[in-house]
Design an enzyme around this catalytic site. Structure first.
Site, short mmCIF file in Angstrom:
data_model
loop_
_atom_site.label_atom_id
_atom_site.label_comp_id
_atom_site.label_asym_id
_atom_site.label_seq_id
_atom_site.Cartn_x
_atom_site.Cartn_y
_atom_site.Cartn_z
N ARG A 1 0.85 -1.20 0.00
CA ARG A 1 0.00 0.00 0.00
C ARG A 1 0.88 1.25 0.00
O ARG A 1 1.82 1.35 0.78
CB ARG A 1 -0.91 -0.02 1.22
CG ARG A 1 -1.92 1.12 1.30
CD ARG A 1 -2.74 1.01 2.58
NE ARG A 1 -3.51 -0.23 2.60
CZ ARG A 1 -3.88 -0.85 3.72
NH1 ARG A 1 -3.51 -0.39 4.90
NH2 ARG A 1 -4.60 -1.96 3.65
N ARG B 1 -1.63 6.31 10.19
CA ARG B 1 -1.79 5.86 8.81
C ARG B 1 -1.95 7.05 7.85
O ARG B 1 -1.94 8.21 8.25
CB ARG B 1 -3.01 4.94 8.70
CG ARG B 1 -2.96 3.70 9.60
CD ARG B 1 -2.12 2.59 9.01
NE ARG B 1 -2.18 1.35 9.77
CZ ARG B 1 -3.04 0.37 9.55
NH1 ARG B 1 -3.96 0.49 8.61
NH2 ARG B 1 -3.00 -0.74 10.27
N LYS C 1 -3.50 0.77 15.26
CA LYS C 1 -3.43 1.76 14.18
C LYS C 1 -4.12 3.06 14.58
O LYS C 1 -5.03 3.07 15.42
CB LYS C 1 -4.05 1.19 12.91
CG LYS C 1 -5.50 0.72 13.07
CD LYS C 1 -5.92 -0.05 11.84
CE LYS C 1 -7.29 -0.70 12.06
NZ LYS C 1 -7.66 -1.58 10.95
N LYS D 1 -5.89 6.44 12.79
CA LYS D 1 -6.39 6.95 11.53
C LYS D 1 -6.88 8.39 11.68
O LYS D 1 -7.57 8.72 12.64
CB LYS D 1 -7.53 6.06 11.00
CG LYS D 1 -7.07 4.65 10.65
CD LYS D 1 -8.19 3.83 10.05
CE LYS D 1 -7.70 2.46 9.61
NZ LYS D 1 -8.78 1.65 8.99
N CYS E 1 -14.59 -3.91 0.61
CA CYS E 1 -13.18 -4.25 0.86
C CYS E 1 -12.75 -5.37 -0.09
O CYS E 1 -13.57 -5.94 -0.80
CB CYS E 1 -12.99 -4.69 2.32
SG CYS E 1 -13.79 -6.26 2.71
N CYS F 1 -7.51 -11.75 1.61
CA CYS F 1 -7.53 -11.31 3.01
C CYS F 1 -7.72 -12.51 3.93
O CYS F 1 -8.70 -13.24 3.81
CB CYS F 1 -8.66 -10.30 3.23
SG CYS F 1 -8.77 -9.78 4.96
N CYS G 1 -13.25 -2.60 6.98
CA CYS G 1 -12.40 -1.77 6.14
C CYS G 1 -13.20 -0.94 5.14
O CYS G 1 -12.76 0.12 4.71
CB CYS G 1 -11.38 -2.63 5.39
SG CYS G 1 -10.21 -3.46 6.49
#
Length: 941
Positions: free
Chosen positions: A438, A507, A581, A583, A802, A808, A851
């Site tokens: 990514r 992120r 994470k 965001k 997603c 995944c 996601c």
């Protein structure tokens, strides 16, 4: 055969041998450049022998297969490409072209050539002559080329699989004695079970695999010889060999409605069919994993399906005469720490019976997770670990477990194609591992030149498609381990990187992409502050440059940014980074296309008289949860104040450090910022932020949000340039749309801009008046959707999904590959009701990690099992309200049956400009979800 042999004898430095064994033996002793050939008739037995020989990787070996009978399948020959360093070609016997010369001159590995006689392929329009030469790839070209424009379907399927371009297997499979180590006398507790233990698992998400590997590790460290402990998937084990096994330990997870996971299904079926097997000498024990509430708390369905595969296996083994060594154990996801509670109790009894309960399980071979994520982050030298070395190891397509954790912080995930797991198990090779990479792209903006570079990268190193994500950037899928560094370096050459695109760090920071919300100058100013926030919160470790960019001593000196200092410190993250994470999003009202309230931290641009005054600050959003785990839930962010534009990056830093210091580091499912805000309260969180800032935030200022969809079609900026919004269904740039956008990028070099959207689409920017007709012509020629007329329907314009299956590892169900199919059926219903052009936000994810932000969709679907989804409704159109569970565990036909009358009622009874989500709440079709904490308690209507 004679003609084929003559062709080989005519090649320089080549010898022909009568058998594959003799050619292999001679190749092992031959000098480099002297190929040892054997000529074989194409057949199943010869293919099996050839693949075994190729796995050894001897560079001097060459095999020529001759196909004399139709039909001729080229698929098995293609599979030789999986070994990573093999020359592979296919041609006609009467016209071999250059392939034999290339095969003879290839010294980096074995060569395999298939030549078909004219009679065998006569009339076969699908026959494709091709050559796969890794040397071309090293020179920057495409390794795989065909000698014609026609490519047969099975080859195209192998090369252009949407989810994975190519596969890779072990270059050298381990020998029977691999892993053997000296061990002491076996513990007395194993006396009744002889001297070996086999540990088999069936696992989709990895939990059963972790349990199995923990058992194997404990046995090795408790005194078993390395070769006496075997661990693998159930499907990789020969059912017929059970009768000769003294002890087998099974760790069995549950998939779907009480079904075996994909890597255990065949084993159970084969065992069920073997009525002849006598297992009286086999001792076994089983640990089963499941969720007692998965199909409804206290329901008979949940009771029946809980750990059903483990119970079914137990009953079958008992019927076949096997001896249960100890009672079956169960791990329930409803326990405080999920399956760990049951596993701890069960493994304690097992280890005691085996006499290995005194061993230290932290040492020994690396069978899987030994340490927590927090330990891994601390002990791996600022995200370095052993990645540099493991990425260079070409004997396997995967990297060690601890490195799979670390590589996330560098923008990549290790994945494997779940569609191929069963086939790979039958072949006896490891899963088809690859990497998703990514890009870090704050605000989603790139130049035309960068788009072209990414288009080249997806073609040369990935699966030939670009995926625009809900994080407003690109992902490429199907990158083989040997190409990971080259992919990163190609991105670096285009002034892009993947730092912090994943992992326990800040992120990619989002920013509204719509060009029609404010002036071009103001949009540019807000994007500048987006970059400020993002750059300020980046990790500072030099690990990325050392692992992925360093080439040679000179490069090492230039790029080892911080490696020369005695101690490298992260000013914001320290040694442990963040608990999870982090965001961040920046929204420009009236657009909320970034779904600001779904983020850990959000900044709402406050504009007055065309001037940016600053940002309202929001904290505590996040949508992920776990099915039926009521300690987890989605949550929308709270607005806690206002800051000046230049203060935004420092405010974000303070929010980040509060999360760093107070976030839950004991349970990752409870580690997001949203739980810190929920547990301590927004007022407390605000106080902590202000204390670190050194001054109070101002009171939040008024703002209005009206929509969160993308703009489609043309809009003119105040400087005379044009922008055009394109619809890229589910964000997958492929086929004709990819060709079209590449041509547009070539046209706009030096002036054009490309901005990814958070709804997985694209905006073309900075298009001059002179080039606008040229761009329009390309859009029309390639039928790229870009207007209300071409985007088909309101559902299609607003669908998000997603990636989910097959790559995944967390997905329970399809999403990207399936949502367009479901939307097509719903479009027919909407068309009959007269609401086809009504914008309705519809989203789908393969699991509750969310996601694709389904919890904020007017119609949301969250995968629960293959073909089965929980259906939610009632979020608002602008993204300020969560939806509510309407129907549990529904299939496609049930979804259509449910929504057909609701669509009809909406068409007849909606008020002027009323949105679908507001309508179903107003009419009492669904209860309004007022707080995320009510996710599990708000009743259905």
């Amino acid at each position: 055969m004679e003609k084929a042999t003559a062709l080989i004898k005519a090649l320089p430095s080549s010898k022909v041998f009568n058998s594959l064994d003799s050619a292999s033996a001679a190749a092992g002793a031959a000098e480099e450049g002297n190929k040892c050939w054997t000529v074989l008739q194409l057949g199943k037995s010869s293919l099996s022998e050839v693949h075994s020989a190729l796995q050894q990787g001897c560079g001097q070996l060459a095999v020529l297969l001759v196909a004399s009978q139709s039909p001729v399948s080229q698929l098995e020959v293609l599979r030789a490409m999986e070994y990573g360093g093999v020359y592979v070609a296919s041609a006609e016997l009467e016209n071999p072209g250059e392939c034999l010369k290339e095969a003879a001159s290839y010294t980096a590995g074995p060569s395999l050539v298939l030549l078909a006689e004219a009679a065998a392929i006569k009339g076969d329009e699908r026959w494709t002559a091709f050559r796969y030469d890794p040397r071309r790839e090293d020179a920057g070209g495409c390794a795989f080329v065909t000698d014609s424009s026609r490519v047969r379907e099975e080859i195209q399927g192998f090369l252009s699989r949407e989810s994975l371009l190519t596969l890779i297997a072990k270059k050298s499979l381990p020998s029977a004695n691999a892993g053997e180590a000296e061990g002491g006398a076996l513990s007395e507790g194993l006396a009744a079970a002889s001297k070996t233990v086999t540990v088999l698992y069936s696992s989709d998400t990895g939990h059963a695999e972790e349990c199995a590997k923990a058992v194997a590790r404990q046995c090795r460290n408790g005194g078993y010889a390395g070769s006496a402990v075997r661990c693998g998937t159930m499907d990789s084990f020969d059912v017929g060999a059970l009768a000769s096994e003294p002890l087998v330990v099974f760790c069995v997870a549950t998939a779907g409605k009480g079904e075996f996971c994909g890597n255990g299904r065949n084993f159970f079926q084969k065992l069920s069919d073997r009525s002849d097997l006598a297992l009286s000498d086999l001792k076994y024990c089983i640990f089963g994993l499941g969720d007692s509430h998965y199909w409804g708390k206290g329901t008979e369905e949940s009771k029946f399906n809980f750990a059903k595969p483990a119970r079914d296996l137990d009953n079958l083994l008992e019927k076949m005469g096997a001896q249960r060594m100890m009672p079956t154990g169960f791990g329930d996801d409803q326990d405080v720490d999920q399956y760990h509670t049951g596993f701890a109790e069960w493994k304690g009894q097992l280890f005691s019976r085996l006499g290995v309960d005194k061993a230290d399980a932290a040492g020994g071979s690396d069978d899987g997770p030994v340490k927590t994520d927090e330990q891994i982050k601390v002990e791996t030298k600022q995200l370095r670990g052993s990645m540099k070395e493991s990425l260079d190891d070409i004997t396997t397509g995967q990297i060690p477990f601890q490195d799979t954790k670390l590589i996330k912080s560098h923008g990549s995930y290790q994945q494997d194609d779940r569609d191929l797991r069963e086939e790979r198990q039958k072949m006896g090779v490891e899963n088809a591992f690859s990497f998703m990479i990514r890009v870090r792209l704050p605000g989603g903006f790139c130049t035309a030149e960068q788009w072209i570079a990414m288009d080249d990268i997806c073609q040369n190193f990935a699966n030939g498609t670009l995926k625009i994500t809900t994080r407003q950037t690109w992902q490429v899928h199907g990158v083989l381990k040997r190409d990971v560094k080259n992919t990163m370096r190609a991105m670096n050459k285009a002034c892009m990187d993947t730092v912090a695109a994943c992992g326990d760090v800040c992120r990619n920071v989002l920013c509204t992409s719509r060009p029609d919300v404010c002036s071009k100058e103001l949009h540019k100013e807000i994007l500048h502050y987006t970059y400020d926030i993002h750059d300020h919160c980046l990790p500072r470790s030099g690990a990325y440059h050392e692992i992925f960019l360093m080439q040679g001593d000179e490069m090492a000196e230039k790029t080892q940014i911080m490696g020369s200092t005695p101690v490298e410190e992260e000013p914001l993250y320290g040694l442990t980074y963040l608990p999870r994470k982090f965001k961040v999003a920046v929204a420009i009202p009236p657009s909320n296309d970034v779904d600001l309230f779904a983020h850990c931290a959000g900044f709402i641009a406050i504009i007055e008289n065309g001037k940016l005054l600053g940002f309202n600050v929001a904290v505590g959003g996040g949508l992920g949860f776990t099915h039926n785990n009521q300690k987890t839930h989605p949550r929308l962010a709270d607005v806690i104040g206002f800051c000046k534009p230049g203060q935004a990056k420092y405010v974000c830093e303070c929010i980040l450090t509060v999360a760093r210091d107070f976030g839950d580091r004991t349970g990752r499912k409870h580690a997001r910022v949203k739980y810190t805000v929920e547990d301590y309260g927004p007022a407390w969180f605000k106080e902590q932020v202000e204390e670190r800032l050194g001054y109070p935030l101002e009171a939040a200022k008024p703002y209005t949000l009206e929509h969160r969809g993308d703009m489609h079609g043309w809009v003119k900026a105040n400087d005379g340039t044009w922008s055009c919004g394109l619809l890229i269904p589910i964000g997958r740039v492929k086929e004709s749309s990819r060709v079209c956008i590449r041509k547009i990028a070539e046209l706009l070099k030096g002036e054009g801009g490309f901005r990814m959207t958070c709804n997985q689409s694209l905006v073309l920017e900075n298009i001059s008046e002179a080039k606008k007709p040229m761009v329009q012509k390309l859009l029309d020629e390639y039928k790229v959707m870009h207007s209300k007329e071409t985007t088909v329907s309101g559902l299609r314009r607003n669908m998000v999904a997603c990636v989910a299956l097959p790559t995944c590892p967390l997905a329970f169900a399809e999403a990207e590959r399936y949502l367009p199919t479901l939307v097509e059926r719903l479009e027919a219903v909407a068309d009959k009701c007269g609401i086809q052009q009504d914008d309705i936000v519809i989203r789908m994810t393969g699991c509750p990690n969310s996601c694709g932000r389904p919890s904020m969709a007017e119609i949301g679907f969250i995968g629960k099992a293959p073909g089965t989804y929980n259906m939610y409704m009632g979020a608002d159109f602008v993204g300020k309200r969560l939806n509510t569970l309407y129907a549990e565990s529904v299939s496609e036909d049930e979804i259509i049956k449910i929504l057909t009358p609701i669509f009809g009622q909406y068409a007849k009874e909606k008020e002027k400009s009323e949105r679908f989500g507001d309508f179903v709440v107003r009419k009492g079709i669904i209860k309004e979800m007022k707080n995320g904490r009510d996710w599990w308690t708000t009743p259905e209507v």
